[in-house]
Design a protein around this motif. Structure first.
Motif, PDB file in Angstrom:
ATOM      1  N   UNK A  35     -52.292 -10.634  27.418  1.00 14.44           N
ATOM      2  CA  UNK A  35     -52.281  -9.313  28.052  1.00 14.44           C
ATOM      3  C   UNK A  35     -53.647  -8.966  28.632  1.00 14.44           C
ATOM      4  N   UNK A  36     -54.705  -9.244  27.853  1.00 16.27           N
ATOM      5  CA  UNK A  36     -56.069  -8.924  28.292  1.00 16.27           C
ATOM      6  C   UNK A  36     -56.447  -9.741  29.525  1.00 16.27           C
ATOM      7  N   UNK A  37     -56.088 -11.034  29.511  1.00 18.92           N
ATOM      8  CA  UNK A  37     -56.392 -11.894  30.656  1.00 18.92           C
ATOM      9  C   UNK A  37     -55.659 -11.403  31.902  1.00 18.92           C
ATOM     10  N   UNK A  38     -54.385 -11.052  31.744  1.00 17.96           N
ATOM     11  CA  UNK A  38     -53.599 -10.543  32.875  1.00 17.96           C
ATOM     12  C   UNK A  38     -54.151  -9.202  33.357  1.00 17.96           C
ATOM     13  N   UNK A  39     -54.592  -8.356  32.411  1.00 18.73           N
ATOM     14  CA  UNK A  39     -55.172  -7.054  32.777  1.00 18.73           C
ATOM     15  C   UNK A  39     -56.453  -7.248  33.576  1.00 18.73           C
ATOM     16  N   UNK A  40     -57.308  -8.149  33.110  1.00 19.46           N
ATOM     17  CA  UNK A  40     -58.537  -8.468  33.843  1.00 19.46           C
ATOM     18  C   UNK A  40     -58.202  -8.989  35.244  1.00 19.46           C
ATOM     19  N   UNK A  41     -57.244  -9.920  35.306  1.00 14.40           N
ATOM     20  CA  UNK A  41     -56.876 -10.536  36.577  1.00 14.40           C
ATOM     21  C   UNK A  41     -56.365  -9.507  37.574  1.00 14.40           C
ATOM     22  N   UNK A  42     -55.482  -8.608  37.127  1.00 20.03           N
ATOM     23  CA  UNK A  42     -54.908  -7.610  38.034  1.00 20.03           C
ATOM     24  C   UNK A  42     -55.946  -6.579  38.465  1.00 20.03           C
ATOM     25  N   UNK A  43     -56.773  -6.120  37.522  1.00 18.99           N
ATOM     26  CA  UNK A  43     -57.799  -5.125  37.855  1.00 18.99           C
ATOM     27  C   UNK A  43     -58.838  -5.674  38.823  1.00 18.99           C
ATOM     28  N   UNK A  44     -59.387  -6.835  38.477  1.00 19.42           N
ATOM     29  CA  UNK A  44     -60.410  -7.441  39.331  1.00 19.42           C
ATOM     30  C   UNK A  44     -59.789  -7.922  40.636  1.00 19.42           C
ATOM     31  N   UNK A  45     -58.550  -8.435  40.550  1.00 17.94           N
ATOM     32  CA  UNK A  45     -57.861  -8.917  41.750  1.00 17.94           C
ATOM     33  C   UNK A  45     -57.631  -7.825  42.771  1.00 17.94           C
ATOM     34  N   UNK A  46     -57.154  -6.661  42.328  1.00 18.01           N
ATOM     35  CA  UNK A  46     -56.897  -5.573  43.280  1.00 18.01           C
ATOM     36  C   UNK A  46     -58.206  -5.036  43.864  1.00 18.01           C
ATOM     37  N   UNK A  47     -59.258  -5.017  43.061  1.00 20.82           N
ATOM     38  CA  UNK A  47     -60.569  -4.566  43.533  1.00 20.82           C
ATOM     39  C   UNK A  47     -61.111  -5.491  44.626  1.00 20.82           C
ATOM     40  N   UNK A  48     -61.047  -6.803  44.374  1.00 19.61           N
ATOM     41  CA  UNK A  48     -61.569  -7.772  45.331  1.00 19.61           C
ATOM     42  C   UNK A  48     -60.700  -7.837  46.591  1.00 19.61           C
ATOM     43  N   UNK A  67     -51.650   4.571  50.002  1.00 20.38           N
ATOM     44  CA  UNK A  67     -50.236   4.932  50.072  1.00 20.38           C
ATOM     45  C   UNK A  67     -49.348   3.731  49.738  1.00 20.38           C
ATOM     46  N   UNK A  68     -49.761   2.534  50.170  1.00 22.24           N
ATOM     47  CA  UNK A  68     -49.031   1.308  49.808  1.00 22.24           C
ATOM     48  C   UNK A  68     -49.056   1.103  48.290  1.00 22.24           C
ATOM     49  N   UNK A  69     -50.228   1.322  47.683  1.00 27.00           N
ATOM     50  CA  UNK A  69     -50.357   1.188  46.228  1.00 27.00           C
ATOM     51  C   UNK A  69     -49.423   2.167  45.506  1.00 27.00           C
ATOM     52  N   UNK A  70     -49.416   3.410  45.961  1.00 30.24           N
ATOM     53  CA  UNK A  70     -48.602   4.435  45.315  1.00 30.24           C
ATOM     54  C   UNK A  70     -47.111   4.175  45.504  1.00 30.24           C
ATOM     55  N   UNK A  75     -41.898   2.552  43.016  1.00 29.37           N
ATOM     56  CA  UNK A  75     -40.720   1.674  42.940  1.00 29.37           C
ATOM     57  C   UNK A  75     -40.721   0.854  41.651  1.00 29.37           C
ATOM     58  N   UNK A  76     -41.849   0.231  41.336  1.00 32.38           N
ATOM     59  CA  UNK A  76     -41.917  -0.651  40.169  1.00 32.38           C
ATOM     60  C   UNK A  76     -41.887   0.129  38.855  1.00 32.38           C
ATOM     61  N   UNK A  77     -42.429   1.344  38.852  1.00 32.28           N
ATOM     62  CA  UNK A  77     -42.334   2.182  37.651  1.00 32.28           C
ATOM     63  C   UNK A  77     -40.878   2.515  37.355  1.00 32.28           C
ATOM     64  N   UNK A  78     -40.141   2.849  38.413  1.00 33.03           N
ATOM     65  CA  UNK A  78     -38.712   3.177  38.261  1.00 33.03           C
ATOM     66  C   UNK A  78     -37.942   1.977  37.707  1.00 33.03           C
ATOM     67  N   UNK A  79     -38.184   0.795  38.270  1.00 31.58           N
ATOM     68  CA  UNK A  79     -37.505  -0.419  37.805  1.00 31.58           C
ATOM     69  C   UNK A  79     -37.874  -0.745  36.356  1.00 31.58           C
ATOM     70  N   UNK A 258     -50.586  -4.483  46.550  1.00 32.96           N
ATOM     71  CA  UNK A 258     -49.863  -3.311  46.030  1.00 32.96           C
ATOM     72  C   UNK A 258     -49.250  -3.593  44.662  1.00 32.96           C
ATOM     73  N   UNK A 259     -48.696  -4.796  44.489  1.00 27.95           N
ATOM     74  CA  UNK A 259     -48.114  -5.166  43.192  1.00 27.95           C
ATOM     75  C   UNK A 259     -49.201  -5.244  42.120  1.00 27.95           C
ATOM     76  N   UNK A 260     -50.369  -5.764  42.507  1.00 29.32           N
ATOM     77  CA  UNK A 260     -51.493  -5.831  41.563  1.00 29.32           C
ATOM     78  C   UNK A 260     -51.931  -4.430  41.134  1.00 29.32           C
ATOM     79  N   UNK A 261     -51.893  -3.475  42.076  1.00 28.63           N
ATOM     80  CA  UNK A 261     -52.278  -2.098  41.747  1.00 28.63           C
ATOM     81  C   UNK A 261     -51.361  -1.534  40.664  1.00 28.63           C
ATOM     82  N   UNK A 262     -50.054  -1.834  40.764  1.00 29.81           N
ATOM     83  CA  UNK A 262     -49.127  -1.384  39.723  1.00 29.81           C
ATOM     84  C   UNK A 262     -49.365  -2.149  38.418  1.00 29.81           C
TER      85      UNK A 262
END
Length: 329
Positions: A35-48, A67-70, A75-79, A258-262
């Motif tokens: 989980x931590x590795x995936x969290x790091x990857x998504x956070x740093x990935x969306x930033x870069x 707006x794309x992120x939101x 959509x993904x929160x609903x799913x 956008x998926x990384x932001x979610x």
């Protein structure tokens, strides 16, 4: 004599039970580490990816990107909640609660837009240095809005947090005043949102977990950002389509971003759930440092000893602040 004989069949059962009990903590540790590795990857990935799109790719539309992120978060929160049932669905119970969530959504939008705008003008390393001052603004807003006081030693730990950014600013070759103002504004808005959330959704009947809060905030954010995008970024569609014709991976980059932001929000929730808020804070400090190193390696932005020293002082101040807050709570 026969009663005293040991049943040979009992040994394998005990061994199997012992083996399963010892493997369980290992599986849990491996799960949390994943989980931590995936969290790091998504956070740093969306930033870069944000930095790459906004500064290096010619996609100069931070409001539309937000707006794309939101939209992806909505959509993904609903799913995730309604179909996958990762967490139970919480309903808004009153118009008053809806207005509180809408207020938080607008403040959250301001923080994300400000952060994305700053990435057009500032390197990721300096952006992260300024972002590390979030505890300073959180303590300031908590005092101004709720009169909540911490121990003096806790406030003292915030001095190096601010001092480090001042030093880093003086040593930043790519310093840009507008980018710096937007980055500070985004950091302050992020802190303001966390304090405001504690005030507005403080009653037991109105509390929402972060997943459900994102579910309701995201569509409101999209509706709020749409007219702003039309007015401030009127040529976004024509330029985006032009870029898509030049670069065949344009839409893929936007979709992945956008998926990384979610994912960053989802994994933030899961890491907190399976560890603790304090662990998340410590991991967050380390994540900022990792993001700085990776961004310097990728974008080759020049850094100075003064800049690195200033950022290091800020991170140490944040760590000291978290520790003193925990001890003197």
């Amino acid at each position: 004599m026969n009663n005293n004989k040991k049943n040979p069949d009992q040994k394998p059962e005990m061994s199997s039970s012992s083996s399963s009990s010892s493997s369980s903590p290992k599986k849990q540790t491996l799960f949390i580490l994943s989980l931590i590795i995936l969290w790091y990857t998504s956070n740093i990935g969306v930033l870069l990816l944000n930095k790459f799109l906004l500064s290096n790719y010619g996609f100069k539309f931070p409001i539309f990107l937000t707006m794309c992120h939101m939209s992806a978060c909505a959509i993904l929160s609903y799913l995730s909640i309604v179909f996958l049932k990762l967490v139970p669905l919480q309903h808004l119970k009153s118009r008053s609660q809806f207005m509180k969530v809408a207020t938080l959504s607008v403040v959250f939008c301001a923080s994300v837009v400000g952060g994305n705008v700053s990435l057009r003008y500032l390197p990721v390393s300096f952006n992260q240095a300024v972002g590390a001052t979030t505890p300073f603004f959180t303590a300031l807003f908590a005092y101004l809005m709720t009169f909540k006081r911490e121990a003096w030693i806790t406030y003292g730990a915030l001095v190096p947090v601010v001092t480090g950014v001042v030093i880093a600013s003086g040593g930043e070759p790519g310093f840009h005043w507008f980018g710096f103002i937007m980055c500070i504004s985004a950091t302050a808005a992020r802190a303001f949102k966390s304090v405001l959330q504690g005030i507005l959704l403080s009653s037991e009947g109105e509390k929402l977990n972060s997943m459900n809060l994102m579910l309701y905030m995201s569509p409101i954010a999209v509706i709020a950002l749409l007219p702003v995008t039309i007015v401030m970024e009127p040529d976004v569609m024509s330029v985006t389509l032009s870029l898509a014709r030049q670069h065949k991976y344009m839409w893929v980059l936007l979709l992945v971003n956008s998926i990384m932001a979610y994912s960053a929000n989802l994994l933030n929730f899961l890491v907190t759930k399976h560890t603790s808020a304090l662990t998340l804070q410590v991991l967050g400090n380390a994540k900022g440092a990792v993001a700085v190193v990776i961004s310097i390696l990728l974008f080759r932005n020049p850094v100075t000893v003064m800049g690195i020293g200033g950022y290091s002082i800020t991170v140490l101040g944040v760590v000291a602040y978290g520790e003193t807050k925990r001890r003197f709570r």
